[in-house]
Design a protein around this motif. Sequence first.
Motif, PDB file in Angstrom:
ATOM      1  N   UNK A 136       6.962  13.761 -12.539  1.00 42.30           N
ATOM      2  CA  UNK A 136       8.295  13.185 -12.688  1.00 42.30           C
ATOM      3  C   UNK A 136       9.164  13.410 -11.458  1.00 42.30           C
ATOM      4  N   UNK A 137       8.630  14.092 -10.454  1.00 41.06           N
ATOM      5  CA  UNK A 137       9.400  14.378  -9.252  1.00 41.06           C
ATOM      6  C   UNK A 137       9.587  13.149  -8.374  1.00 41.06           C
ATOM      7  N   UNK A 138      10.421  13.263  -7.348  1.00 42.19           N
ATOM      8  CA  UNK A 138      10.713  12.123  -6.480  1.00 42.19           C
ATOM      9  C   UNK A 138       9.555  11.798  -5.541  1.00 42.19           C
ATOM     10  N   UNK A 139       9.586  10.597  -5.008  1.00 43.83           N
ATOM     11  CA  UNK A 139       8.561  10.172  -4.055  1.00 43.83           C
ATOM     12  C   UNK A 139       8.616  11.052  -2.810  1.00 43.83           C
ATOM     13  N   UNK A 140       7.435  11.392  -2.295  1.00 42.89           N
ATOM     14  CA  UNK A 140       7.366  12.151  -1.061  1.00 42.89           C
ATOM     15  C   UNK A 140       7.695  11.290   0.142  1.00 42.89           C
ATOM     16  N   UNK A 141       8.047  11.940   1.240  1.00 41.85           N
ATOM     17  CA  UNK A 141       8.481  11.221   2.439  1.00 41.85           C
ATOM     18  C   UNK A 141       7.330  10.707   3.286  1.00 41.85           C
ATOM     19  N   UNK A 142       6.086  11.061   2.944  1.00 42.18           N
ATOM     20  CA  UNK A 142       4.979  10.699   3.811  1.00 42.18           C
ATOM     21  C   UNK A 142       4.797   9.186   3.923  1.00 42.18           C
TER      22      UNK A 142
ATOM     23  N   UNK B  88       0.837  -1.209   0.000  1.00 39.22           N
ATOM     24  CA  UNK B  88       0.000   0.000   0.000  1.00 39.22           C
ATOM     25  C   UNK B  88       0.870   1.257   0.000  1.00 39.22           C
ATOM     26  N   UNK B  89       1.891   1.270   0.872  1.00 41.33           N
ATOM     27  CA  UNK B  89       2.753   2.447   0.983  1.00 41.33           C
ATOM     28  C   UNK B  89       3.762   2.530  -0.157  1.00 41.33           C
ATOM     29  N   UNK B  90       4.182   1.396  -0.691  1.00 40.56           N
ATOM     30  CA  UNK B  90       5.036   1.424  -1.880  1.00 40.56           C
ATOM     31  C   UNK B  90       4.278   2.022  -3.071  1.00 40.56           C
ATOM     32  N   UNK B  91       3.003   1.667  -3.192  1.00 44.21           N
ATOM     33  CA  UNK B  91       2.177   2.255  -4.249  1.00 44.21           C
ATOM     34  C   UNK B  91       1.974   3.747  -4.004  1.00 44.21           C
ATOM     35  N   UNK B  92       1.900   4.140  -2.748  1.00 39.17           N
ATOM     36  CA  UNK B  92       1.807   5.564  -2.420  1.00 39.17           C
ATOM     37  C   UNK B  92       3.059   6.300  -2.895  1.00 39.17           C
ATOM     38  N   UNK B  93       4.224   5.644  -2.773  1.00 40.35           N
ATOM     39  CA  UNK B  93       5.480   6.250  -3.242  1.00 40.35           C
ATOM     40  C   UNK B  93       5.420   6.597  -4.729  1.00 40.35           C
TER      41      UNK B  93
ATOM     42  N   UNK C 163       7.720  -2.328   7.608  1.00 37.47           N
ATOM     43  CA  UNK C 163       9.108  -2.380   7.171  1.00 37.47           C
ATOM     44  C   UNK C 163       9.419  -1.282   6.158  1.00 37.47           C
ATOM     45  N   UNK C 164      10.613  -0.708   6.264  1.00 36.19           N
ATOM     46  CA  UNK C 164      10.988   0.433   5.432  1.00 36.19           C
ATOM     47  C   UNK C 164      12.205   0.143   4.557  1.00 36.19           C
ATOM     48  N   UNK C 165      12.655  -1.114   4.485  1.00 33.93           N
ATOM     49  CA  UNK C 165      13.874  -1.425   3.756  1.00 33.93           C
ATOM     50  C   UNK C 165      13.719  -1.226   2.252  1.00 33.93           C
ATOM     51  N   UNK C 166      12.500  -1.150   1.751  1.00 35.74           N
ATOM     52  CA  UNK C 166      12.270  -0.827   0.336  1.00 35.74           C
ATOM     53  C   UNK C 166      11.762   0.599   0.176  1.00 35.74           C
ATOM     54  N   UNK C 167      10.909   1.048   1.087  1.00 35.04           N
ATOM     55  CA  UNK C 167      10.309   2.388   0.973  1.00 35.04           C
ATOM     56  C   UNK C 167      11.366   3.479   1.037  1.00 35.04           C
ATOM     57  N   UNK C 168      12.284   3.400   2.008  1.00 30.12           N
ATOM     58  CA  UNK C 168      13.310   4.436   2.157  1.00 30.12           C
ATOM     59  C   UNK C 168      14.226   4.517   0.940  1.00 30.12           C
ATOM     60  N   UNK C 169      14.777   3.399   0.435  1.00 25.74           N
ATOM     61  CA  UNK C 169      15.615   3.499  -0.768  1.00 25.74           C
ATOM     62  C   UNK C 169      14.876   4.027  -1.988  1.00 25.74           C
ATOM     63  N   UNK C 170      13.578   3.731  -2.104  1.00 22.94           N
ATOM     64  CA  UNK C 170      12.806   4.270  -3.232  1.00 22.94           C
ATOM     65  C   UNK C 170      12.831   5.797  -3.197  1.00 22.94           C
ATOM     66  N   UNK C 171      12.673   6.370  -2.006  1.00 21.03           N
ATOM     67  CA  UNK C 171      12.705   7.829  -1.873  1.00 21.03           C
ATOM     68  C   UNK C 171      14.083   8.365  -2.247  1.00 21.03           C
ATOM     69  N   UNK C 172      15.132   7.672  -1.787  1.00 17.03           N
ATOM     70  CA  UNK C 172      16.501   8.119  -2.080  1.00 17.03           C
ATOM     71  C   UNK C 172      16.799   8.019  -3.576  1.00 17.03           C
ATOM     72  N   UNK C 173      16.489   6.871  -4.163  1.00 13.27           N
ATOM     73  CA  UNK C 173      16.799   6.657  -5.575  1.00 13.27           C
ATOM     74  C   UNK C 173      15.982   7.575  -6.484  1.00 13.27           C
ATOM     75  N   UNK C 174      14.700   7.756  -6.181  1.00 13.02           N
ATOM     76  CA  UNK C 174      13.894   8.635  -7.041  1.00 13.02           C
ATOM     77  C   UNK C 174      14.336  10.093  -6.900  1.00 13.02           C
TER      78      UNK C 174
END
Length: 301
Positions: free
Chosen positions: A261-267, A98-103, A278-289
């Motif tokens: 086209x902007x990066x994922x928000x931190x929310x 759910x939160x990955x899709x939010x990203x 778990x944030x091991x995928x969510x956090x890197x998505x924000x960094x990489x985007x």
Amino acid sequence: MQMLHVLTHNILPVFSMLALGFVLGRTRKVSRTEAAALNRVAFLVLQPALIFPLIARVDFHAFDLSALAAYATCQVIAFSLSYGIARHVFGREHLEAWLLAMCVIFVNSLLYIWPISLLIYGAGGNLPITAIVAWDASVSFAFFIITTDVMAGDSNARAAVKRVLTNPVLIAIALGTVMNLAALPVPEPVLTAARFAGAGAAPLTLFALGVILSGHALKPSPTILGISGLKLLLFPALVWAALHVAPPPADWNALFVLNAAGPSGAMAFALAMLHGIRTDAIAPVIIWTSTLSLISLAWLA
């Protein structure tokens, strides 16, 4: 040359605060606890001060509602596809998916794209970004707070609604909207104080976010690559296609695609931390985007 100028003069200066926080966090010059305190101050005081005059003085009648509706429809489509992929292709648990899709659909509009567009287009020239900020902050933001609260089982719907109603950013939006629609002038001393405090919202929040994210590994996994690709490629492509079906004014088209086209928000990361997801995928998505969007934003701007 124009693209290089936009990158070096408008985008990198904003991105630098996120990068600086990341470096100082990695080198342990600033702790996660200190960054969390900075982020809380920015959220409770500086972000409302930034958004209140923005909403109170914007011309709502100038909003292109058809373009905004198309953008919202693309959010629904991209979110549904991304959730399905995260859940059934990458095998992530329901709330993490759910939160990955939010990203994918919740862009760092207020604190990243808005100041960049302000630097490039000037005050008033970035009205389409202001429209998205108002939409995402008041509708998308509230939707994810309530749904994640309820699905996580940490509180009932009433408690989730209370959390939304006491959110400082949403209060600032509501107050600004009321004053705008009622044609009430904002006292000049209030505007001065808001401008003074609001100027620190984006740099302080991005810096704190960089510190907090620095504690996460950057190694890309299939999930991280997939979700980042959906964010940086699928979502902007959907918005571009939707706006070419019934084209809005050219500036709305360009700036809506720029925002998408902007990066994922931190929310999404903040909600994951709040509910123990778990944030091991969510956090890197924000960094990489945030990193990979530098070139695409410069090109689109």
